[in-house]
Design an enzyme around this catalytic site. Structure first.
Site, PDB file in Angstrom:
ATOM      1  N   SER A  89       0.830  -1.206   0.000  1.00  0.00           N
ATOM      2  CA  SER A  89       0.000   0.000   0.000  1.00  0.00           C
ATOM      3  C   SER A  89       0.867   1.260   0.000  1.00  0.00           C
ATOM      4  CB  SER A  89      -0.916   0.029   1.222  1.00  0.00           C
ATOM      5  OG  SER A  89      -1.699  -1.127   1.314  1.00  0.00           O
TER       6      SER A  89
HETATM    7  N1  SAH Z   1      -0.618  -5.139   3.973  1.00  0.00           N
HETATM    8  C1  SAH Z   1       0.068  -5.436   2.731  1.00  0.00           C
HETATM    9  C2  SAH Z   1      -0.783  -5.020   1.541  1.00  0.00           C
HETATM   10  C3  SAH Z   1      -0.791  -6.078   0.507  1.00  0.00           C
HETATM   11  S1  SAH Z   1      -2.060  -5.925  -0.720  1.00  0.00           S
HETATM   12  C4  SAH Z   1       1.449  -4.827   2.713  1.00  0.00           C
HETATM   13  O1  SAH Z   1       1.797  -4.088   3.647  1.00  0.00           O
HETATM   14  O2  SAH Z   1       2.227  -5.105   1.797  1.00  0.00           O
HETATM   15  C5  SAH Z   1      -3.352  -6.909  -0.010  1.00  0.00           C
HETATM   16  C6  SAH Z   1      -3.032  -8.352   0.271  1.00  0.00           C
HETATM   17  O3  SAH Z   1      -4.238  -8.983   0.698  1.00  0.00           O
HETATM   18  C7  SAH Z   1      -2.542  -9.165  -0.924  1.00  0.00           C
HETATM   19  O4  SAH Z   1      -1.321  -9.768  -0.591  1.00  0.00           O
HETATM   20  C8  SAH Z   1      -3.646 -10.198  -1.143  1.00  0.00           C
HETATM   21  O5  SAH Z   1      -3.160 -11.450  -1.599  1.00  0.00           O
HETATM   22  C9  SAH Z   1      -4.227 -10.310   0.255  1.00  0.00           C
HETATM   23  N2  SAH Z   1      -5.588 -10.840   0.342  1.00  0.00           N
HETATM   24  C10 SAH Z   1      -6.666 -10.625  -0.474  1.00  0.00           C
HETATM   25  N3  SAH Z   1      -7.727 -11.328  -0.063  1.00  0.00           N
HETATM   26  C11 SAH Z   1      -7.340 -12.005   1.066  1.00  0.00           C
HETATM   27  C12 SAH Z   1      -7.982 -12.919   1.961  1.00  0.00           C
HETATM   28  N4  SAH Z   1      -9.246 -13.320   1.796  1.00  0.00           N
HETATM   29  N5  SAH Z   1      -7.268 -13.399   2.992  1.00  0.00           N
HETATM   30  C13 SAH Z   1      -5.978 -13.045   3.201  1.00  0.00           C
HETATM   31  N6  SAH Z   1      -5.310 -12.199   2.386  1.00  0.00           N
HETATM   32  C14 SAH Z   1      -5.985 -11.686   1.331  1.00  0.00           C
END
Ligand code: SAH
Length: 241
Positions: A89
């Site tokens: 993000s």
């Molecule tokens: N907090 C992360 C943001 C990553 S983007 C960071 O600091 O880098 C969002 C993430 O959510 C992705 O890696 C995606 O695979 C994950 N995601 C989406 N749906 C999900 C679910 N149902 N359970 C767990 N993770 C999920």
């Protein structure tokens, strides 16, 4: 802070050559720190006020969570690719969500969407006990290995579907969802302590930031904040190919 992620000359227990090399590449130099200071100043200008949050962003080396190719961009206020069509993000979004969450030392915090591990590290830097779930096996293992190298010990990572939360470890003081949901996930709000807060982006294609507070066993109070754009909150676990 006992967490070695934040000791800038890390003392990594493992002496294996590959690990030593990998760790050596994660140098946090003066210019990285300088860039972080500028980023913090930008976030302040954009309205982030919580000094603990700003200080955590000033301390956690965001470039550690990115491919080397993005080192130069790591301290720009923008989202960047982390593979598997996912993104780390934008720092402003991380700061905004973390500020809304109002994390205190010792809080048990559940994060949905580990991704690169950056947001989880910011929560850990604030002294939280972090539980983080990722649905993509590739990202889960990559971040697990990164945290092992950095000796991050107050974040527990789980491979699973975040829609289910972690009933075994519930209730949580705070829950943060870092992917765009279609509605406020009910299973997750049920895993909040009474008085606990969940921050979750809701909507398609863009999201409104929701802050949901559990008032009693059955009552929730929500407020809506600005507009953001997240990768989608998806169902099920995506296994490694
Ligand atoms: N907090 C992360 C943001 C990553 S983007 C960071 O600091 O880098 C969002 C993430 O959510 C992705 O890696 C995606 O695979 C994950 N995601 C989406 N749906 C999900 C679910 N149902 N359970 C767990 N993770 C999920």
């Amino acid at each position: 802070m006992s967490n070695s992620l934040f000791q800038l000359v890390p003392n990594f227990g493992d002496t294996s050559e590959t690990l030593r090399k990998a760790v050596e590449q994660m140098k946090d130099k003066y210019y990285h720190r300088g860039m972080r200071r500028k980023l913090v100043a930008q976030l302040r200008q954009k309205g982030i006020k919580n000094e603990h949050v700003l200080e955590a962003i000033g301390r956690v080396p965001r470039h550690f969570f990115l491919d080397n190719a993005f080192e130069e961009l790591a301290y720009e206020d923008q989202a960047l690719p982390i593979g598997e069509e996912q993104t780390i993000s934008q720092p402003y979004t991380v700061a905004f969500q973390t500020e809304l969450l109002d994390v205190q030392k010792g809080h048990r915090v559940l994060e949905i969407g580990t991704g690169s591990g950056y947001q989880a590290s910011i929560l850990a830097a604030l002294g939280a006990e972090v539980y983080s779930i990722e649905r993509q096996e590739n990202l889960y293992w990559r971040t697990k290995e990164l945290f092992r190298k950095m000796q991050v010990n107050n974040v527990r990572l789980y491979l699973g579907d975040g829609y289910e939360g972690l009933p075994k470890y519930a209730p949580f003081d705070k829950i943060i969802v870092t992917a765009g949901a279609i509605t406020v996930p009910e299973t997750l709000q049920e895993q909040l302590l009474i008085g606990g807060t969940m921050v979750v982006p809701v909507g398609r294609p863009t999201q409104q930031m929701y802050r949901v507070v559990r008032i009693t066993e059955t009552e929730f109070y929500s407020q809506v904040y600005g507009e953001f754009r997240f990768v989608p909150f998806e169902k099920g676990v995506k296994k490694r190919k």
